[in-house]
Design an enzyme around this catalytic site. Structure first.
Site, PDB file in Angstrom:
ATOM      1  N   TYR A   1     -32.843   8.313 -48.834  1.00 21.00           N
ATOM      2  CA  TYR A   1     -31.929   7.825 -49.866  1.00 21.00           C
ATOM      3  C   TYR A   1     -30.502   8.148 -49.451  1.00 21.00           C
ATOM      4  O   TYR A   1     -30.242   9.105 -48.736  1.00 21.00           O
ATOM      5  CB  TYR A   1     -32.272   8.355 -51.255  1.00 21.00           C
ATOM      6  CG  TYR A   1     -32.370   9.850 -51.467  1.00 21.00           C
ATOM      7  CD1 TYR A   1     -31.237  10.657 -51.451  1.00 21.00           C
ATOM      8  CD2 TYR A   1     -33.596  10.449 -51.755  1.00 21.00           C
ATOM      9  CE1 TYR A   1     -31.320  12.020 -51.687  1.00 21.00           C
ATOM     10  CE2 TYR A   1     -33.688  11.816 -51.999  1.00 21.00           C
ATOM     11  CZ  TYR A   1     -32.554  12.593 -51.961  1.00 21.00           C
ATOM     12  OH  TYR A   1     -32.634  13.951 -52.197  1.00 21.00           O
ATOM     13  N   CYS A   2     -29.589   7.284 -49.838  1.00 22.47           N
ATOM     14  CA  CYS A   2     -28.173   7.376 -49.476  1.00 22.47           C
ATOM     15  C   CYS A   2     -27.981   7.585 -47.969  1.00 22.47           C
ATOM     16  O   CYS A   2     -27.367   8.564 -47.538  1.00 22.47           O
ATOM     17  CB  CYS A   2     -27.485   8.496 -50.256  1.00 22.47           C
ATOM     18  SG  CYS A   2     -25.675   8.402 -50.223  1.00 22.47           S
ATOM     19  N   PRO A   3     -28.526   6.671 -47.136  1.00 19.70           N
ATOM     20  CA  PRO A   3     -28.388   6.848 -45.691  1.00 19.70           C
ATOM     21  C   PRO A   3     -26.947   6.688 -45.235  1.00 19.70           C
ATOM     22  O   PRO A   3     -26.177   5.917 -45.803  1.00 19.70           O
ATOM     23  CB  PRO A   3     -29.262   5.722 -45.119  1.00 19.70           C
ATOM     24  CG  PRO A   3     -29.276   4.664 -46.187  1.00 19.70           C
ATOM     25  CD  PRO A   3     -29.231   5.420 -47.489  1.00 19.70           C
TER      26      PRO A   3
ATOM     27  N   LYS B   1     -34.458  14.278 -42.876  1.00 18.82           N
ATOM     28  CA  LYS B   1     -33.155  14.540 -43.477  1.00 18.82           C
ATOM     29  C   LYS B   1     -33.242  15.616 -44.559  1.00 18.82           C
ATOM     30  O   LYS B   1     -34.139  15.585 -45.398  1.00 18.82           O
ATOM     31  CB  LYS B   1     -32.613  13.243 -44.075  1.00 18.82           C
ATOM     32  CG  LYS B   1     -31.293  13.370 -44.821  1.00 18.82           C
ATOM     33  CD  LYS B   1     -30.831  11.999 -45.287  1.00 18.82           C
ATOM     34  CE  LYS B   1     -29.648  12.067 -46.225  1.00 18.82           C
ATOM     35  NZ  LYS B   1     -29.193  10.728 -46.653  1.00 18.82           N
TER      36      LYS B   1
END
Length: 281
Positions: free
Chosen positions: A148-150, A161
């Site tokens: 999420y939110c790369p 991550k």
């Protein structure tokens, strides 16, 4: 990395520790705090400031997330899972904050030449690498596209991550912000965001990019390092590392002038959050 080191090597760091304020400390207050500190530090009235903060069960949405075709369904899902939600005033997409996520902000003043955006990211990456250097694990900064939110400064170990970095620039101040998933399951946090997007998109094509979240590519530091870390443990590493890179660190709070500024910036953040949510529902 030499320029990043120069950013960390401030003569003085003021430390504002807000990790223990509890469930009533709202995420909107944090964004008001960082705007306040940007203005104060950017003007030269306050020294470089490092702020640490924790929020309870909150999903922070990016402005882009408010354009999802079935946003209301996604928000209902978050509410049903026991999460609050806000829209932040900086870039990026949805992220999860909870009691196991430590947020750090480094607030610096622009120099005459300015702080290049990558230099700010590199400074935070260098700080995190030094904080966990004793584990002998390589911390990479590269996009984990299924997280999420790369972003290009996702921090990961072995492809998983555990942190993301963003920046906020205001009135000659630069706030470099990071969330660190310290404890519990990174995959469970990713499952929450996956569930949000599944309901907010419902399979419809969108003009804007939204990640196809894969929970297997996210983890917490405790999982990745094989040691049960706590927020307190990581805070000690943070303070020790800053102390090693500067001449002085001291614990402080907002000045009287900053408290007045905070009232103004917090009001703006609240108004913006309400506008972004209600205009798109």
């Amino acid at each position: 990395m030499q320029e990043a080191q120069l950013l960390l090597s401030q003569n003085t760091w003021r430390i504002i520790d807000q990790t223990g304020l509890g469930a009533h400390f709202d995420a909107l207050q944090s964004f008001g705090m960082d705007d306040t500190l940007c203005a104060s530090v950017g003007s030269g009235k306050s020294p470089a400031t490092a702020r640490a903060w924790v929020h309870h069960k909150t999903v922070v949405l990016g402005i882009q997330d408010t354009k999802l075709p079935h946003l209301e369904a996604g928000l209902h899902y978050l509410h049903d899972q026991g999460y609050k939600y806000i829209v932040r005033n900086s870039g990026g997409l949805a992220v999860v904050l909870d009691e196991g996520v430590l947020n750090l902000t480094l607030v610096l003043t622009e120099t005459e030449k300015g702080i290049n955006i990558n230099r700010g990211y590199d400074a935070m990456w260098l700080l995190i690498k030094r904080m966990f250097a004793d584990f002998q694990q390589q911390i990479e900064a590269r996009e984990i596209s299924e997280s999420y939110c790369p972003g290009s400064y996702d921090l990961s170990i072995n492809g998983k991550k555990f942190a993301g970095i963003s920046q906020r620039r205001l009135r000659k101040g630069v706030a470099v912000q990071i969330y660190l998933c310290v404890t519990a399951s990174g995959a469970n946090r990713a499952e929450l965001i996956k569930g949000f997007y599944d309901r907010a998109k419902k399979g419809e094509p969108t003009k804007l990019f939204f990640p196809e979240v894969n929970p297997d590519v996210m983890a917490s530091l405790s999982e990745l390092l094989g040691e049960e870390l706590s927020i307190t443990d990581v805070m000690m590493r943070f303070l020790t590392t800053l102390k090693e890179t500067s001449n002085q660190i001291y614990s402080g709070q907002l000045t009287d002038e900053e408290i007045t500024l905070f009232s103004e910036y917090y009001e703006r953040v609240v108004e913006r959050n309400q506008k972004m949510l209600f205009e798109n529902l």
